[in-house]
Enzyme design. Structure first.
Site, PDB file in Angstrom:
ATOM      1  N   LYS A  28       1.008  -1.097  -0.069  1.00  0.00           N
ATOM      2  CA  LYS A  28      -0.174  -0.038   0.039  1.00  0.00           C
ATOM      3  C   LYS A  28       1.100   1.210   0.041  1.00  0.00           C
ATOM      4  O   LYS A  28       0.533   2.130  -0.690  1.00  0.00           O
ATOM      5  CB  LYS A  28      -1.021   0.046   1.173  1.00  0.00           C
ATOM      6  CG  LYS A  28      -1.913   1.088   1.529  1.00  0.00           C
ATOM      7  CD  LYS A  28      -3.184   0.814   2.061  1.00  0.00           C
ATOM      8  CE  LYS A  28      -2.725   0.619   3.581  1.00  0.00           C
ATOM      9  NZ  LYS A  28      -2.625   1.963   4.402  1.00  0.00           N
ATOM     10  N   ASP A 327       1.904  -0.934  12.010  1.00  0.00           N
ATOM     11  CA  ASP A 327       0.673  -1.212  11.449  1.00  0.00           C
ATOM     12  C   ASP A 327       0.412  -2.988  11.796  1.00  0.00           C
ATOM     13  O   ASP A 327      -0.557  -3.474  11.822  1.00  0.00           O
ATOM     14  CB  ASP A 327       0.604  -1.090   9.857  1.00  0.00           C
ATOM     15  CG  ASP A 327       0.772   0.368   9.553  1.00  0.00           C
ATOM     16  OD1 ASP A 327       0.257   1.131  10.331  1.00  0.00           O
ATOM     17  OD2 ASP A 327       1.103   0.610   8.315  1.00  0.00           O
ATOM     18  N   LYS A 354      -4.397   6.335  14.523  1.00  0.00           N
ATOM     19  CA  LYS A 354      -4.314   5.523  13.553  1.00  0.00           C
ATOM     20  C   LYS A 354      -5.987   5.594  12.905  1.00  0.00           C
ATOM     21  O   LYS A 354      -6.748   6.427  13.356  1.00  0.00           O
ATOM     22  CB  LYS A 354      -3.947   4.019  13.392  1.00  0.00           C
ATOM     23  CG  LYS A 354      -2.427   4.044  13.621  1.00  0.00           C
ATOM     24  CD  LYS A 354      -1.876   4.511  12.639  1.00  0.00           C
ATOM     25  CE  LYS A 354      -0.313   4.512  12.693  1.00  0.00           C
ATOM     26  NZ  LYS A 354       0.530   5.385  11.777  1.00  0.00           N
TER      27      LYS A 354
HETATM   28  C1  S3P Z   1       2.720   4.744   6.057  1.00  0.00           C
HETATM   29  C2  S3P Z   1       3.065   5.256   7.227  1.00  0.00           C
HETATM   30  C3  S3P Z   1       2.437   4.867   8.654  1.00  0.00           C
HETATM   31  C4  S3P Z   1       1.706   3.730   8.439  1.00  0.00           C
HETATM   32  C5  S3P Z   1       0.682   3.772   7.357  1.00  0.00           C
HETATM   33  C6  S3P Z   1       1.367   3.808   6.115  1.00  0.00           C
HETATM   34  C7  S3P Z   1       3.225   5.369   4.983  1.00  0.00           C
HETATM   35  O1  S3P Z   1       1.885   6.018   9.262  1.00  0.00           O
HETATM   36  O2  S3P Z   1       1.163   3.609   9.845  1.00  0.00           O
HETATM   37  O3  S3P Z   1      -0.419   2.881   7.299  1.00  0.00           O
HETATM   38  O4  S3P Z   1       2.892   4.884   3.589  1.00  0.00           O
HETATM   39  O5  S3P Z   1       3.901   6.172   4.964  1.00  0.00           O
HETATM   40  P1  S3P Z   1       2.612   7.061  10.101  1.00  0.00           P
HETATM   41  O6  S3P Z   1       3.634   7.884   9.225  1.00  0.00           O
HETATM   42  O7  S3P Z   1       1.741   7.901  10.595  1.00  0.00           O
HETATM   43  O8  S3P Z   1       3.238   6.426  11.260  1.00  0.00           O
END
Ligand code: S3P
Length: 450
Positions: A28, A327, A354
């Site tokens: 993702k 995550d 989250k």
């Molecule tokens: C992500 C960063 C994370 C993660 C999210 C995806 C990303 O969030 O929890 O699902 O793709 O940069 P945070 O940057 O808020 O920790």
């Protein structure tokens, strides 16, 4: 899209051995970045293995609104005709990022230093999440933001012309904030410098380099300093998106707790900034093997085999590992419920902001299924009941959070009584083939609405 369809109540039942190959969808994080950087390059970027979950589809739609041509060629193959750094045009309507914090935060960064105005919104989950962490650093570039109280969506950003680069130290360990600042720095003449006290996922840095930007990373004893030289002409790329380790985690954890299981997850990305869960599971005594380690499109990749691991023990997960498995705590807390003894997860306050408050969502749901939990603002302790030991029988709230929904579906596969969730519809945001993929391994899942 912010509109959710009707709730999909679901139940998961104790299942026979899970066996076979779990071909989980594309990553993702990398999928969002491929679309956004493709939109900022000049010419055609080709992407294979793109995650076609709703979060990423919403980012694709947003890139079209900013003027890029994004085409779905079928079978996970996409192309993006980019408009160049600084070439975004003003969207004619509100940008709806649905459930996706990554989507909205990265896109805000990408438009912040172009003189256009855009209004962002999302679903009820996204509208409750803090955006100040993004708009504060963007304000240093001169970008204006007008949102609801507490810096919530809907929010309008007014991008700035001829922005000067900034130096920014992250106050929270967040790859989204780091990436937003770097993407904003792309359209500034000079060097944008981001310092992160803890290393967070580095897909943005890797992919920016792949597109031809100059990105220098200095790793010190206490921090990581990233320097981006602005106003590059990004060169279109061919990107093969690796399979998502965060989605693989559900199949892997299910195999560890379901008696007799042996599951192979081929070709998952195993970037060290994402691999904390697997280290933790091995410390607990999980039977994991990493086969054929290799590099795929600038990212480390492996085939991961997971087998039923009845003797897992509870451990203390150190706070410095949190960013590399942020995550995965929901599904780890399910595995912990099937280990012997307590698992203490420290340094996890970011879970509170989250898609849901994940500490509270897991704690309440596990309690409803007979597991004893302790929590405070920054930690979660799960008192494990050993292999097959979770009583089950409860219905957990998914709270518009895909990872909470999938974690409880995994729990039900090994609990004594079935485990239900009130709504499985958010699963489609990141793992649209979760149900058929898990059923193919032998999982007994049912939908309860007819
Ligand atoms: C992500 C960063 C994370 C993660 C999210 C995806 C990303 O969030 O929890 O699902 O793709 O940069 P945070 O940057 O808020 O920790």
């Amino acid at each position: 899209m912010s509109g959710h369809g009707p709730a999909i109540p679901m139940t998961s039942r104790r299942s026979g051995p899970l066996t076979g190959s779990a071909r989980v969808p594309g990553d993702k994080s990398i999928s969002h970045r491929a679309l956004i950087l493709g939109a900022l390059a000049v010419g055609e970027t080709r992407i294979t293995g793109l995650l076609e979950g709703q979060d990423v589809l919403d980012t694709a739609a947003a890139m079209r609104s900013f003027g890029a041509e994004v085409t779905d060629h079928g079978g996970g193959e996409w192309s993006v005709h980019g408009v160049g750094v600084g070439g975004f045009t003003e969207p004619g309507d509100v940008i709806d990022c649905g459930n996706s914090g990554t989507g909205v935060r990265l896109i805000m960064g990408a438009m912040a230093t172009t003189p256009i105005t855009a209004t962002f919104t999302g679903d009820a989950s996204l509208r409750s999440r803090p955006m100040g962490r993004i708009t504060d650093p963007l304000a240093q570039f001169g970008t204006l933001a007008h949102g609801r109280q507490g810096g919530r969506l809907p929010m309008t950003l007014v991008g700035v012309a001829d922005a000067v680069p900034v130096r920014y130290t992250l106050p929270v360990a967040s790859a989204q904030v780091k990436s937003a600042v770097l993407l904003a720095g792309l359209n500034c003449l000079g060097q944008t410098v981001v310092t992160e006290p803890t290393a967070t996922r580095d897909h943005t840095e890797r992919m920016l380099r792949g597109f031809g930007a100059e990105v220098n990373v200095e790793v010190g004893a206490r921090d990581r300093i990233i320097t981006l030289t602005g106003q590059p002409e990004l060169q279109p790329q061919s990107i093969a998106v690796p399979r998502d380790p965060s989605s693989a985690a559900f199949a892997v954890c299910a195999a560890l707790i379901v008696e007799g299981s042996d599951v192979l997850v081929p070709n998952i990305g195993l970037n060290p900034t994402r691999a904390g869960l697997f280290t933790t599971l091995q410390e607990m005594g999980a039977d994991l093997t990493f086969e054929d380690p290799r590099e795929e499109g600038g990212e480390p990749a492996v085939d991961l085999r997971a087998r039923f691991s009845p003797g897992m023990k509870g451990i203390e997960v150190p706070p410095e590992r949190a960013a590399s498995m942020i995550d995965e705590y929901p599904v780890l807390s399910v595995v912990a419920a099937f280990a012997e003894g307590a698992t203490l997860m420290r340094g996890v306050h970011e879970l509170r902001v989250k898609e849901s408050d994940r500490i509270d969502a897991m704690a309440r749901g596990l309690e409803l299924n007979g597991v004893t939990i302790e929590e405070d603002e920054d930690s979660l302790t799960v008192h494990g009941l050993g292999a097959g030991g979770m009583p089950g029988g409860g219905c957990a709230e998914a709270r518009l959070d895909h990872r909470i929904a999938m974690s409880f579906m995994v729990a039900g596969l090994a609990a004594k009584k079935p485990v239900s969730i009130d709504d499985g519809s958010p699963i489609a945001t990141s793992f649209p083939v979760f149900e058929p993929l898990m059923a193919g391994l032998g999982a007994q899942f049912t939908r309860n609405n007819g």
